[in-house]
Design an enzyme around this catalytic site. Structure first.
Site, mmCIF file in Angstrom:
data_model
loop_
_atom_site.group_PDB
_atom_site.id
_atom_site.type_symbol
_atom_site.label_atom_id
_atom_site.label_comp_id
_atom_site.label_asym_id
_atom_site.label_seq_id
_atom_site.Cartn_x
_atom_site.Cartn_y
_atom_site.Cartn_z
ATOM 1 N N GLU A 1 0.804 -1.217 0.000
ATOM 2 C CA GLU A 1 0.000 0.000 0.000
ATOM 3 C C GLU A 1 0.841 1.272 0.000
ATOM 4 O OE1 GLU A 1 -3.076 0.321 -0.436
ATOM 5 O OE2 GLU A 1 -3.930 -1.644 -0.095
ATOM 6 N N GLU B 1 7.397 -21.914 8.185
ATOM 7 C CA GLU B 1 7.819 -21.023 9.261
ATOM 8 C C GLU B 1 8.800 -21.681 10.227
ATOM 9 O OE1 GLU B 1 4.616 -21.117 12.821
ATOM 10 O OE2 GLU B 1 3.844 -20.328 10.947
#
Length: 307
Positions: A86, A117
């Site tokens: 953004e 992860e």
């Protein structure tokens, strides 16, 4: 696969308020969620000192030519990618200035790959692939604070001398993170036990909004409360740019369009041109001399906007 009992972590504990969640009427479920989400805002507010310190430290790195990286796995990593994505349309920042690094890369945005992860070395490898260096800043995001992928990246970044920031939703005593600045968003147990896309996710999104926006404000991307570095890439953003010119410089739309075109779509440059007799090149030079801050450029020229 080695496993460790994580039941002591705040994010993994059951929430007494939702013990009968599956028996509640729909309205009661919605109201319970609305009530619990208040915890997210309180958690972010409590972390204000750490968020402030992180913002100033990141600004210092970026002013010296560094970059900001968000890194995480699962929901935490996706939120980092979202915030980074953004920044260019909102602040006209180069895409490489703020980057989101997600375990598993782009495919993990749409398809869960949380198994990745557990690989601490993968966090380091993903940073190395992007040319991460000592000038940069890293925000390692892990709701439960224990993600090996994030810890590996933070240790690597710290070893280089880069700025390291940890962000988690459990107390430091439960899950220490190797970082210079420790941001803890203590949202409490989730309504669905362990589902950190809920309150923890909300608080993380809020905290990332604060970090990126605060950094961009300090870098001169905002004048007053207007995004004067907005990238005019579609009709909605063109309309917003023209309204900024009208509201801050008293320029009506036809003249605003002329200024925007002459300024190459730069709202900040067009505003400076509206307030002075400068052409686009001179306005750009004045802004560069002011470190990109419109208010400083105006002051240096003895000019001001009409509003």
């Amino acid at each position: 696969m080695a496993t460790n009992d994580r039941g002591h972590l705040l994010t993994e504990q059951p929430n007494p308020a939702s013990a009968a969640l599956d028996q509640l009427e729909t309205r009661a479920i919605v109201e319970l969620f609305c009530e619990e989400e208040r915890c997210s805002q309180l958690a972010v507010a409590a972390a204000a000192p750490a968020l402030s310190a992180a913002t100033d430290a990141i600004v210092a790195r970026l002013r010296s030519g560094g970059r900001l990286f968000y890194l995480g796995a699962g929901t935490s990593g996706r939120l980092g990618v979202l915030d980074a994505a953004e920044c260019p349309p909102t602040f006209c920042s180069p895409p490489e200035l703020v980057q989101g690094v997600l375990a598993g890369g782009a495919p993990a945005l749409l398809r869960s790959s949380e198994g990745l992860e557990d690989r601490a070395e993968a966090g380091q490898a993903d940073l190395e692939a992007r040319g991460f260096c000592s000038a940069d800043a890293l925000v390692g995001i892990a709701a439960g604070g224990t993600t090996p992928y994030v810890h590996g990246a933070l240790r690597h970044a710290g070893g280089l001398g880069a700025l390291t920031i940890g962000m988690a939703c459990v107390p430091t005593s439960q899950a220490p993170m190797p970082c210079d600045i420790d941001i803890r968003l203590l949202t409490g147990p989730e309504l669905v036990t362990g589902s950190t896309r809920l309150k923890a996710g909300t608080a993380t999104k809020m905290a990332l909004n604060i970090l990126s926006t605060g950094v961009m404000v300090k870098l001169g991307k905002v004048h007053g409360n207007r995004m004067v570095d907005v990238a005019v890439t579609n009709s909605k953003l063109e309309d917003r740019a023209l309204r900024i010119l009208r509201d801050l410089a008293g320029v009506e739309r036809p003249r605003g369009m002329q200024l925007l075109e002459a300024a190459g779509g730069s709202v900040k440059r067009a505003l400076l041109m509206a307030a002075t007799d400068l052409d686009a090149a001179a306005a750009a030079a004045a802004l560069d001399a002011a470190g990109g801050h419109l208010r400083r450029a105006l002051a240096a020229l003895g000019a001001q906007l009409s509003h």
